[in-house]
Scaffold this active site. Structure first.
Site, PDB file in Angstrom:
ATOM      1  N   TYR A 128      61.188  34.596  41.559  1.00 67.29           N
ATOM      2  CA  TYR A 128      61.976  35.876  41.980  1.00 67.29           C
ATOM      3  C   TYR A 128      61.409  36.395  43.304  1.00 67.29           C
ATOM      4  O   TYR A 128      60.060  36.693  43.370  1.00 67.29           O
ATOM      5  CB  TYR A 128      61.878  37.019  40.959  1.00 67.29           C
ATOM      6  CG  TYR A 128      62.987  36.773  40.000  1.00 67.29           C
ATOM      7  CD1 TYR A 128      64.430  36.767  40.371  1.00 67.29           C
ATOM      8  CD2 TYR A 128      62.645  36.588  38.766  1.00 67.29           C
ATOM      9  CE1 TYR A 128      65.381  36.490  39.226  1.00 67.29           C
ATOM     10  CE2 TYR A 128      63.231  36.199  37.615  1.00 67.29           C
ATOM     11  CZ  TYR A 128      64.753  36.277  38.087  1.00 67.29           C
ATOM     12  OH  TYR A 128      65.472  35.984  36.952  1.00 67.29           O
ATOM     13  N   ARG A 176      42.667  65.904  21.517  1.00 70.66           N
ATOM     14  CA  ARG A 176      44.003  65.167  21.306  1.00 70.66           C
ATOM     15  C   ARG A 176      44.509  65.412  20.043  1.00 70.66           C
ATOM     16  O   ARG A 176      45.796  65.958  19.738  1.00 70.66           O
ATOM     17  CB  ARG A 176      43.763  63.549  21.471  1.00 70.66           C
ATOM     18  CG  ARG A 176      44.714  62.966  21.399  1.00 70.66           C
ATOM     19  CD  ARG A 176      44.681  61.249  21.659  1.00 70.66           C
ATOM     20  NE  ARG A 176      43.806  60.420  20.443  1.00 70.66           N
ATOM     21  CZ  ARG A 176      43.323  59.406  20.486  1.00 70.66           C
ATOM     22  NH1 ARG A 176      43.972  58.639  21.282  1.00 70.66           N
ATOM     23  NH2 ARG A 176      42.775  58.776  19.442  1.00 70.66           N
ATOM     24  N   LYS A 218      45.166  48.404  13.249  1.00 67.13           N
ATOM     25  CA  LYS A 218      46.634  48.799  13.625  1.00 67.13           C
ATOM     26  C   LYS A 218      47.186  48.086  15.073  1.00 67.13           C
ATOM     27  O   LYS A 218      46.420  47.220  15.445  1.00 67.13           O
ATOM     28  CB  LYS A 218      46.184  50.483  14.307  1.00 67.13           C
ATOM     29  CG  LYS A 218      45.238  50.413  15.513  1.00 67.13           C
ATOM     30  CD  LYS A 218      44.791  51.840  16.109  1.00 67.13           C
ATOM     31  CE  LYS A 218      44.063  51.684  17.348  1.00 67.13           C
ATOM     32  NZ  LYS A 218      43.367  52.989  17.797  1.00 67.13           N
TER      33      LYS A 218
HETATM   34  C1  LIG Z   1      41.854  52.718  17.593  1.00 64.68           C
HETATM   35  C2  LIG Z   1      40.933  53.588  16.963  1.00 64.68           C
HETATM   36  C3  LIG Z   1      39.520  53.160  16.905  1.00 64.68           C
HETATM   37  C4  LIG Z   1      39.179  51.700  17.289  1.00 64.68           C
HETATM   38  O1  LIG Z   1      38.728  51.921  18.542  1.00 64.68           O
HETATM   39  P1  LIG Z   1      38.016  50.652  19.391  1.00 64.68           P
HETATM   40  O2  LIG Z   1      37.507  51.101  20.712  1.00 64.68           O
HETATM   41  O3  LIG Z   1      39.065  49.519  19.549  1.00 64.68           O
HETATM   42  O4  LIG Z   1      36.716  50.290  18.506  1.00 64.68           O
HETATM   43  C5  LIG Z   1      38.654  53.606  16.111  1.00 64.68           C
HETATM   44  N1  LIG Z   1      39.119  55.199  15.534  1.00 64.68           N
HETATM   45  C6  LIG Z   1      40.348  55.547  15.933  1.00 64.68           C
HETATM   46  C7  LIG Z   1      40.899  56.864  15.313  1.00 64.68           C
HETATM   47  C8  LIG Z   1      41.243  54.753  16.589  1.00 64.68           C
HETATM   48  O5  LIG Z   1      42.551  55.364  16.941  1.00 64.68           O
END
Ligand SMILES: *Cc1c(COP(=O)(O)O)cnc(C)c1O
Length: 342
Positions: free
Chosen positions: A252, A117, A33
């Site tokens: 800056y 959540r 993702k």
């Molecule tokens: C992002 C996510 C993961 C991966 O989590 P990591 O801590 O990066 O391994 C797994 N499951 C869901 C539902 C997520 O949103």
């Protein structure tokens, strides 16, 4: 131009370690993702395919389209599709959303085991299956997500116990209804390494494949978390250089003052490219160059005269200087930065 190198050897090394813990490549679902945590979606998907990974997890339909040819099955975490893609399964995050899915969509039910959540509760499970049947949705799996797998508390165990109850209930319903075998999964990276094994049918591994799971020795006793290797490094090229004289202040607000005459260089990466500004005046690069003063929108000053420098090669280290986590540093990297597999 600023650019990103993706280290293939490190990536495959991480996948080797993960496959050892899950005991099979087929139990790994790579989480790609958000542009593969900033690494580049298509580049990482093609490496996963080369390694022999068959399952992936993405956020939305657009990402699923981009990588659908690389995997057998893809799970979309949070988008209800207008036109489902054939090898994609979509997450049902809320019982009230069932009516919004096109008929015959392949879905997995997200369940709430304690994170609160999203997902349906154990009490709603039976009704969820019934409504999915009414809507002709094909329920293929049930999963949950941990909120504290990377923290030293008992919450991880409690959620895993809750999920066990959910799993048993779902299996009972599936049996009654004569449904095909469901797929179950609960573990992210931290939960996988914490358990030291894959507890269900697969594990959704994100941060660990990128080599940036924080290696807390207490939590991950006896597992090789510390041998995971970061995959992404960020490089920048010199725009200009000068001698900063003793007493002169740079950038800056002039928050850095030279204590003696010093060589400084200005490099072409800034917070607009995703280099978090909170690392200003507070980070030393892998070669030992310090970020001097504030990070600008498009550039940053270092006590370096090199033509090209590696800004960071471990997102967790950069994150520590910003008071944040590696995930944020990585996903901040803008999509337009050129990525090369090395
Ligand atoms: C992002 C996510 C993961 C991966 O989590 P990591 O801590 O990066 O391994 C797994 N499951 C869901 C539902 C997520 O949103």
């Amino acid at each position: 131009m600023a650019h990103i190198n993706l280290n293939k050897k490190s990536f495959f090394h991480n996948l080797d370690i993960i496959a050892q813990v899950t005991s099979a490549k087929d139990k790994i679902a790579v989480v790609l993702k958000d542009n593969a945590y900033g690494h580049g979606l298509v580049q990482m998907a093609s490496l996963c395919q080369e390694y022999g990974i068959k399952k992936a997890v993405v956020r939305n339909q657009k990402e699923a389209y981009c990588v659908s040819e690389f995997f057998e099955t893809i799970l979309v975490l949070a988008e209800i599709p207008d036109t489902p893609i054939s090898n994609v399964v979509y997450t049902l995050n809320d019982i009230n959303a069932i009516k919004l899915f096109p008929k015959n969509t392949r879905v997995e039910i997200k369940t709430d085991s304690g994170m609160h959540r999203n997902g349906v509760s154990l009490d709603e499970l039976e009704k969820t299956f019934a409504l999915c049947k009414e809507r002709d949705l094909h329920v293929e799996g049930v999963f949950t997500h941990h909120r504290s797998a990377d923290e030293l508390s008992s919450e991880w165990f409690v959620q895993e116990q809750n999920f066990q109850k959910i799993k048993e209930k779902a299996q009972e319903i599936a049996k009654q209804e004569g449904m095909p075998t469901l797929r179950f999964h609960s573990q992210n990276s931290a939960a996988l390494f914490r358990a030291g094994e894959c507890l269900h049918d697969m594990t959704r591994v994100g941060i660990a494949i990128y080599g940036c799971l924080n290696p807390d020795e207490v939590i991950y006793k006896g597992v090789h978390v510390s041998s995971l290797q970061p995959v992404l490094s960020l490089y920048a090229s010199k725009i200009s250089s000068r001698i900063l004289k003793a007493g002169e202040r740079i950038g800056y607000g002039g928050i850095y003052t030279a204590t003696e005459d010093m060589q400084v260089g200005n490099y072409d990466v800034g917070y607009a490219d995703g280099l978090l500004r909170s690392g200003s005046n507070n980070f030393t690069s892998p070669q030992g160059y310090k970020i001097l003063g504030r990070i600008s929108m498009d550039n940053v000053n270092l006590d370096s005269a090199e033509e090209e420098v590696c800004i960071f090669d471990d997102a967790n280290k950069y994150a520590a200087s910003c008071g944040t986590i590696g995930y944020e540093v990585l996903t901040s990297m803008r999509e337009y930065i050129k990525r090369s597999i090395v």
